[in-house]
Every structure is written in C-alpha cells, then in structure tokens.
Design an enzyme around this catalytic site. Sequence first.
Site, PDB file in Angstrom:
ATOM      1  N   PRO A   2       0.820  -1.206   0.000  1.00 29.70           N
ATOM      2  CA  PRO A   2       0.000   0.000   0.000  1.00 29.70           C
ATOM      3  C   PRO A   2       0.862   1.268   0.000  1.00 29.70           C
ATOM      4  CG  PRO A   2      -0.755  -1.560   1.658  1.00 29.70           C
ATOM      5  CD  PRO A   2       0.547  -2.073   1.155  1.00 29.70           C
ATOM      6  N   GLU A   3       0.436   2.254  -0.786  1.00 32.29           N
ATOM      7  CA  GLU A   3       1.143   3.527  -0.787  1.00 32.29           C
ATOM      8  C   GLU A   3       0.587   4.403   0.342  1.00 32.29           C
ATOM      9  OE1 GLU A   3       2.303   5.183  -4.490  1.00 32.29           O
ATOM     10  OE2 GLU A   3       2.067   3.293  -5.574  1.00 32.29           O
ATOM     11  N   LYS A  52       4.523   5.122   4.964  1.00 27.69           N
ATOM     12  CA  LYS A  52       3.850   3.826   4.938  1.00 27.69           C
ATOM     13  C   LYS A  52       3.763   3.184   6.314  1.00 27.69           C
ATOM     14  CE  LYS A  52       5.328   3.074   0.162  1.00 27.69           C
ATOM     15  NZ  LYS A  52       5.989   2.168  -0.811  1.00 27.69           N
ATOM     16  N   ARG A 258      12.552  -2.958  -9.830  1.00 34.47           N
ATOM     17  CA  ARG A 258      11.189  -2.414  -9.952  1.00 34.47           C
ATOM     18  C   ARG A 258      10.901  -2.059 -11.404  1.00 34.47           C
ATOM     19  NH1 ARG A 258       9.684  -0.052  -5.049  1.00 34.47           N
ATOM     20  NH2 ARG A 258       7.567  -0.046  -5.887  1.00 34.47           N
TER      21      ARG A 258
END
Length: 269
Positions: A2-3, A52, A258
């Site tokens: 989750p951001e 986060k 990424r």
Amino acid sequence: MPEGHTIHRLAARHRALFAGDKVLVDSPQGRFAEGAALLSGTVLDNTEAYGKHLLHHYASGVSLHIHLGLYGKFADGDGEPPVPAGQIRLRISSDRHWLELRGPNACELLTPPEVEALRHRLGADPLRADADPDPAYARIGRSPTPLAALLLDQTIVAGTGLIFVTEALFRAGIHPLAAGRGLAATGWAALWDDLGELMRAAVLTGRIDTVRAEHLPEAMGRPPRVDRHGGEVYVYRRAGQPCHVCGTPIHQGELVGRNLYWCPICQPG
C-alpha cells in the site's frame, strides 16, 4: 505494498473507531501476545500515519507501530468481533467496534524515543502538514541517482510508491532515469506540490487517479481502465499502450528490481 494514502486513510478510520476508548487487545495467532497484553485495557489516544507506517498512540505512553508490507491487511466491523479465523496477528475491540490485522511486516510496540527515531529516519511525507521538502531536495539535487529511485527511497520522500512516482514524473515531463542533480529547485517545488495534490486526492477517494480532466475516458471517448489497482493513469502498467497525450506506445524498463513506465516523447531522456 500500500502507498501512503492508504495508510493515512487507515489512520483516520482507526481514529474514528477507537480514539478515546478503552480497548481490549489480543493476538489470536499468538505472535503479538506479549505486546497485546500490555495494551489491553488502556485508552487509545490517537492515531497517525507517517509515510507507509501506521502508529496508534496509547495513554500509557507506548505506541503500536504497524507496517503492512506486501501482505498485511486490516478488517473491521461493528459490535462483537467474529470468532477468530486464520492468522490474526492483532485484534482490537471496544464496546462498539472491532479491528483485525493479518500478515503485517511489522507489528510492535515503540517507546516515545523509538517513535521519534522512526520519524527521524523517514523522509518528508507529502500528506503531513509538518512536512519539510527542503531536506529531500538537498539530497536529490546533488545526487547522480535516477529520480525514480530517489523518490522511491523512503528516507527521502515517505509514502510514495511506484504508481505515484511514475505518474508524477510523467505529469512533470521528466524521464524516470534522469539524474536527481539535474532537477532544478523550481522543478522540485512543482513536483513536490503535484505529489501532494495526487496523494491528497487519493486519500479522499481511496484510489489513485492521475490523469487530467482532458484525458479522462469520457473526454477522450476511450474505455475506462480495467486493472486490479483501479484508477485512471498515464503510464503505470500501460506498457505498449498509446500515451493519452501523444499516442506513442508507453515504454517499460527496470530499476533496482522495480518496473518503470514512461512515454519516450512526453518524457524525453
């Protein structure tokens, strides 16, 4: 993972459910049993998000620190909590509400000095009123590291993930592999403001939408995006699809494991 907007939404939700209440805390799974015993029967004063990281602050002076990581998730409801099912690391309940946590990367108690140490090692969070973007630019503006990597570094900017980073760089017309030291102070100010705008909108809606009004499906006569992440975006997970602005196929690359996405025309290298 989750951001930051998701964590800020969770902090607000948990504050609404439990702030000011004496809560019961347990760990049906058993992995947080000792910490739960120390919290149970105390008052949850407040909650906050920093990047986060989620913090529950208790009247006893300790704080519950949660980092969801890739697999952590919450569930909550009204009334009595249901019979435990599955691997519940943490359960919080009051006379009115319950909350369950499964699979977090971190679920631990922190003292006030440890909370301050956590804040100190994190970068500026665009969603916090106390955020100072100047130290972030002090590092970015002298670094040869690609901007995308710098913006994903939680010690520089806290709460940003791949969606916000790739989308904000597109909106700024900056290639994700451009060196940080090539970004002017005025460019950083604009990028910081845009990140904050995008993230604040996501807090309100619960989804990440980054396209401007003229590029929405109804404005362009195109079908809406269908993706498990939801939201209308310019480049994220759109490799090979036409850019909403210039029509060029979106490119995909990799940076420190990424995926990166960009438009070679709108974001020249």
